[in-house]
Design a protein around this motif. Structure first.
Motif, mmCIF file in Angstrom:
data_model
loop_
_atom_site.group_PDB
_atom_site.id
_atom_site.type_symbol
_atom_site.label_atom_id
_atom_site.label_comp_id
_atom_site.label_asym_id
_atom_site.label_seq_id
_atom_site.Cartn_x
_atom_site.Cartn_y
_atom_site.Cartn_z
ATOM 1 N N ILE A 117 -87.167 -45.144 11.947
ATOM 2 C CA ILE A 117 -87.347 -46.057 13.074
ATOM 3 C C ILE A 117 -88.418 -47.078 12.721
ATOM 4 N N ALA A 118 -87.986 -48.322 12.536
ATOM 5 C CA ALA A 118 -88.916 -49.409 12.239
ATOM 6 C C ALA A 118 -89.144 -50.180 13.539
ATOM 7 N N ASP A 119 -90.303 -49.955 14.150
ATOM 8 C CA ASP A 119 -90.585 -50.465 15.490
ATOM 9 C C ASP A 119 -91.390 -51.762 15.425
ATOM 10 N N ALA A 120 -90.740 -52.871 15.780
ATOM 11 C CA ALA A 120 -91.400 -54.183 15.758
ATOM 12 C C ALA A 120 -91.741 -54.665 17.161
ATOM 13 N N SER A 121 -91.772 -53.764 18.118
ATOM 14 C CA SER A 121 -92.017 -54.142 19.512
ATOM 15 C C SER A 121 -93.358 -54.850 19.676
ATOM 16 N N ASP A 122 -93.363 -55.886 20.525
ATOM 17 C CA ASP A 122 -94.630 -56.546 20.854
ATOM 18 C C ASP A 122 -95.077 -56.192 22.272
ATOM 19 N N LYS A 123 -94.322 -55.304 22.912
ATOM 20 C CA LYS A 123 -94.687 -54.807 24.240
ATOM 21 C C LYS A 123 -94.725 -53.289 24.179
ATOM 22 N N ILE A 130 -91.457 -40.832 21.080
ATOM 23 C CA ILE A 130 -91.015 -40.046 19.923
ATOM 24 C C ILE A 130 -91.846 -38.772 19.788
ATOM 25 N N ASP A 131 -93.148 -38.871 20.018
ATOM 26 C CA ASP A 131 -94.013 -37.676 19.959
ATOM 27 C C ASP A 131 -93.579 -36.642 20.999
ATOM 28 N N GLU A 132 -93.273 -37.099 22.203
ATOM 29 C CA GLU A 132 -92.807 -36.187 23.256
ATOM 30 C C GLU A 132 -91.478 -35.550 22.863
ATOM 31 N N PHE A 133 -90.602 -36.363 22.272
ATOM 32 C CA PHE A 133 -89.297 -35.839 21.871
ATOM 33 C C PHE A 133 -89.454 -34.789 20.785
ATOM 34 N N ARG A 134 -90.293 -35.073 19.805
ATOM 35 C CA ARG A 134 -90.521 -34.119 18.709
ATOM 36 C C ARG A 134 -91.005 -32.773 19.252
ATOM 37 N N ALA A 135 -91.916 -32.824 20.221
ATOM 38 C CA ALA A 135 -92.492 -31.590 20.762
ATOM 39 C C ALA A 135 -91.439 -30.725 21.456
ATOM 40 N N ALA A 136 -90.411 -31.381 22.005
ATOM 41 C CA ALA A 136 -89.389 -30.628 22.751
ATOM 42 C C ALA A 136 -88.129 -30.366 21.930
ATOM 43 N N ASP A 137 -88.039 -30.953 20.744
ATOM 44 C CA ASP A 137 -86.820 -30.847 19.937
ATOM 45 C C ASP A 137 -86.798 -29.540 19.145
ATOM 46 N N GLU A 138 -85.976 -28.618 19.579
ATOM 47 C CA GLU A 138 -85.891 -27.318 18.922
ATOM 48 C C GLU A 138 -85.187 -27.391 17.567
ATOM 49 N N ARG A 139 -84.461 -28.443 17.300
ATOM 50 C CA ARG A 139 -83.702 -28.563 16.049
ATOM 51 C C ARG A 139 -84.476 -29.313 14.969
ATOM 52 N N ASN A 140 -85.696 -29.757 15.304
ATOM 53 C CA ASN A 140 -86.574 -30.417 14.328
ATOM 54 C C ASN A 140 -85.879 -31.578 13.611
ATOM 55 N N THR A 141 -85.292 -32.444 14.399
ATOM 56 C CA THR A 141 -84.635 -33.624 13.838
ATOM 57 C C THR A 141 -85.648 -34.448 13.042
ATOM 58 N N GLU A 142 -85.276 -34.848 11.833
ATOM 59 C CA GLU A 142 -86.206 -35.577 10.969
ATOM 60 C C GLU A 142 -86.290 -37.047 11.413
ATOM 61 N N LEU A 143 -87.407 -37.370 12.049
ATOM 62 C CA LEU A 143 -87.659 -38.733 12.515
ATOM 63 C C LEU A 143 -88.795 -39.330 11.719
ATOM 64 N N VAL A 144 -88.543 -40.451 11.081
ATOM 65 C CA VAL A 144 -89.576 -41.160 10.331
ATOM 66 C C VAL A 144 -89.900 -42.432 11.112
ATOM 67 N N TYR A 145 -91.100 -42.482 11.664
ATOM 68 C CA TYR A 145 -91.472 -43.622 12.519
ATOM 69 C C TYR A 145 -92.607 -44.421 11.889
ATOM 70 N N PHE A 146 -92.497 -45.747 11.939
ATOM 71 C CA PHE A 146 -93.641 -46.583 11.590
ATOM 72 C C PHE A 146 -93.581 -47.876 12.386
ATOM 73 N N LYS A 147 -94.745 -48.418 12.647
ATOM 74 C CA LYS A 147 -94.872 -49.639 13.445
ATOM 75 C C LYS A 147 -94.966 -50.839 12.528
ATOM 76 N N ILE A 148 -94.181 -51.847 12.829
ATOM 77 C CA ILE A 148 -94.244 -53.114 12.102
ATOM 78 C C ILE A 148 -95.168 -54.044 12.878
ATOM 79 N N ASP A 149 -96.177 -54.561 12.206
ATOM 80 C CA ASP A 149 -97.185 -55.375 12.899
ATOM 81 C C ASP A 149 -96.623 -56.677 13.450
ATOM 82 N N GLU A 150 -95.677 -57.253 12.719
ATOM 83 C CA GLU A 150 -95.128 -58.546 13.133
ATOM 84 C C GLU A 150 -93.605 -58.479 13.143
ATOM 85 N N ASN A 151 -93.005 -58.913 14.239
ATOM 86 C CA ASN A 151 -91.547 -58.940 14.322
ATOM 87 C C ASN A 151 -91.022 -60.113 13.487
ATOM 88 N N LYS A 152 -90.318 -59.781 12.393
ATOM 89 C CA LYS A 152 -89.797 -60.814 11.500
ATOM 90 C C LYS A 152 -88.289 -61.003 11.647
#
Length: 473
Positions: A117-123, A130-152
Motif C-alpha cells: 500500500i503506497a499511501d500518497a494521501s494529503d488528508k 491498517i494498524d487496527e485491521f492487523r490487530a484483528a486479522d486472525e489470518r495475518n494477511t501480509e500488508l506492506v504499508y508506507f507513506k509517500i510524502d508527495e503525491n506524484k
C-alpha cells in the motif's frame, strides 16, 4: 422516534439523493451522446441500454444468491509456490471502501501474497486503519504499508509500490475495489505452467445500493480488440520481471496508465503465455466521480487512451491515425492507405456482394502495414441491414458459427464488441484480403484455411466498418 425509524428515513433520503445523482449522470451522458452521434443513434443506443439494464437486474440477483449461499470458487488446493504482490496506490481513500478491500484480501483462499500500500494521501493517512485491521486479522494477511510524502500521480505512486514488491508476479488493485475470495488462487493456478500473465473477468459494484452489475465477460487474448479498447483492465497479473523490464507505469499517460502498461506488457511475450480466467473475480466499485459509473467525470482518461494507442503505433513505426468511435473509451485505428502494393495481397470478393464503401480495398489493404496480419475481412449484411457474417468462430462441437448473426448493423452488441476491430478465427471468403504469400493455404472452408494461416503465427482480423451487402440476383 425509534432508532429503526431514523435509519429507515436516512435510507429513504439517501436513496432519493442517489437517484437524483444517477438521473443527472444519465442526462449528462445522453446529452453528450446526442452531440457526438445524433438523435437516431442515441435512440438505438438507448434501446441497447435498456436491454443491458434488464440483464444487470438478473445478474445482480444471481450474484447475491451465490453470496448468500457462501459459494466459493472451484479450486481448493494448489501448491503455493508463486508469490503475488498486489500494488495498491492509495490517495485520500474512503476508509469504508478501503476496509472492504482489506476484508477481501484477508478472505483470500490463496495466502502466498503481499499487499503493498503506497499511501500518497494529503488528508490524513491509512496507517491507523491498517494498524487496527492487523490487530484483528486472525489470518495475518501480509500488508506492506508506507507513506509517500508527495503525491506524484497514479503512475509514479504505483511505481513506488512496484519497487517494494518481492513477489514473482505483480497485480494492480485500485484502493476502493475488491476481490472474490478465490481470485488469487485461480490466478496462481493459471500461472503454474509457465505463463507470463493472466487476466480475469470483472463487474461493477455500487456500494450505495449493494448492487453488482455490468459483468464484463472477456474473450481470450485478442490483440486487435485490445487495440480498440482496454478490455483486459482488471484483474491483470504479470511476471514482475516483465513489469520492470517494461518500465513500470508512465506518468505522461495518467488516466490511461493501466492501458499503456498492459499494451507494453502483452507485447513482451507470446500470446500462448497470456492466460484468461473466464470468471468474475474483480469488483470495480463505482461512484459519481469514477469512470466506471460516470464516464463524463473523467473525459481526459479517454483522451489519454487515444494518446496511448498513438504512442504505441508510433513506437512500432506503423503509420496510422487513432480516432474515437461512438462509445467513450472505444477507438478505431485507421492505417495509412496506399502504402501497400497490390502485389502484397489477393482480393477475394463475391460478385453477389455490393461494397458500401468505395475505397474498401484501400482500407483493408492498409492492414498489411503490420507484419503480424495474414488476412483481413469485411462485414457482410443483408438488404435489411442484418448481419450475415461478422467473422466466424467454432463451437464446442466443431461447427462453424457466424458471430453476431442476424443482429442489426446499427447495434454495437455486448460491450460494443460487435462494432470493434478484432481478431477472429476466420472471416468470410466472400469478402476479404489475404496476404499473397499465404494463398498456398487456400481452401473453400474458411475455418480450415484460416486455421492454417493462424498456425503460421499470423492474425486474422475483422473490420466491421467495411461492409458489403448481399443482394438477391
Amino acid at each position: 422516534m425509534t432508532i429503526e425509524a431514523v435509519k429507515f428515513i436516512n435510507l429513504r433520503i439517501n436513496g432519493v439523493i442517489m437517484n437524483f445523482r444517477t438521473l443527472g449522470n444519465i442526462c449528462a451522458r445522453t446529452k453528450s451522446y446526442i452531440e457526438r452521434n445524433g438523435i437516431v443513434d442515441t435512440l438505438i443506443r438507448s434501446g441497447e441500454g435498456i436491454k443491458d439494464s434488464c440483464s444487470d437486474y438478473f445478474y445482480n440477483r444471481e450474484v447475491q444468491r451465490k453470496k448468500s449461499a457462501e459459494e466459493q470458487g472451484q479450486f481448493r488446493e494448489v501448491e503455493e509456490n508463486i508469490k503475488i504482490s498486489l500494488l495498491i496506490p492509495a490517495y485520500n481513500t474512503e476508509h469504508k471502501a478501503f476496509l472492504r478491500l482489506l476484508n477481501s484480501l484477508a478472505a483470500q483462499s490463496y495466502r502466498n501474497f503481499e499487499a503493498i500500500i503506497a499511501d500518497a494521501s494529503d488528508k490524513g493517512s491509512l496507517k491507523g486503519l491498517i494498524d487496527e485491521f492487523r490487530a484483528a486479522d486472525e489470518r495475518n494477511t501480509e500488508l506492506v504499508y508506507f507513506k509517500i510524502d508527495e503525491n506524484k500521480g497514479i503512475s509514479a505512486n504505483t511505481n513506488e509500490a512496484l519497487k517494494a514488491a518481492s513477489g514473482d508476479f505483480v497485480a494492480v488493485v485500485d484502493h476502493d475495489d475488491f476481490l472474490e475470495a478465490d481470485a488469487l488462487l485461480m490466478t496462481a493456478v493459471s500461472l503454474q505452467d509457465g505463463a507470463d500473465m493472466v487476466y480475469t473477468d470483472e463487474d461493477k459494484y455500487s456500494p450505495d445500493e449493494d448492487k453488482y452489475f455490468c459483468p464484463n465477460r472477456k474473450p481470450d487474448f485478442n490483440k486487435d480488440l485490445l487495440l480498440s479498447n482496454n478490455y483486459i483492465c482488471h484483474l491483470f497479473t504479470v511476471r514482475r520481471e516483465l513489469a520492470e523490464r517494461a518500465g513500470g507505469f508512465r506518468s505522461e499517460f495518467d488516466g490511461a496508465q493501466d492501458y499503456d502498461f498492459i499494451l507494453r506488457c502483452t507485447d513482451m511475450t507470446s500470446p500462448d503465455k497470456i492466460r484468461h480466467i473466464p470468471e468474475i473475480l474483480y469488483h470495480w466499485c463505482v461512484s459519481d466521480n469514477s469512470t466506471a459509473d460516470n464516464p463524463m467525470s473523467k473525459l481526459y482518461a479517454y483522451e489519454k487512451g487515444k494518446e496511448v494507442l498513438a504512442d504505441y503505433l508510433k513506437d512500432k513505426n506503423i503509420p496510422a491515425v487513432v480516432t474515437d468511435t461512438k462509445h467513450r473509451g472505444y477507438y478505431r485505428i485507421n492505417y495509412e492507405r496506399n502504402k501497400v502494393g497490390k502485389e502484397a495481397y489477393c482480393l477475394i470478393v463475391d460478385r453477389k456482394l455490393i461494397p458500401l464503401e468505395e475505397d474498401y480495398e484501400d482500407i483493408l489493404a492498409a492492414y498489411f502495414l503490420r507484419d503480424d496480419i495474414g488476412a483481413v475481412g469485411a462485414r457482410i449484411i443483408g438488404e435489411l441491414g442484418n448481419i450475415i457474417s461478422n467473422g466466424y468462430t467454432v463451437d464446442s462441437c466443431g461447427r462453424r458459427v457466424s458471430l453476431n448473426a442476424k443482429m442489426h448493423t446499427k447495434l454495437s452488441g455486448y460491450m460494443h464488441r460487435a462494432s470493434m476491430q478484432q481478431d477472429v478465427e476466420a472471416v468470410s471468403l466472400h469478402a476479404c484480403l489475404v496476404r499473397r504469400s499465404l494463398m498456398e493455404h487456400y481452401e473453400k472452408d474458411p475455418i480450415k484455411m484460416f486455421k492454417k494461416i493462424r498456425a503460421q503465427g499470423y492474425l486474422v482480423v475483422l473490420d466491421p466498418e467495411v461492409q458489403f451487402m448481399k443482394v438477391k440476383q
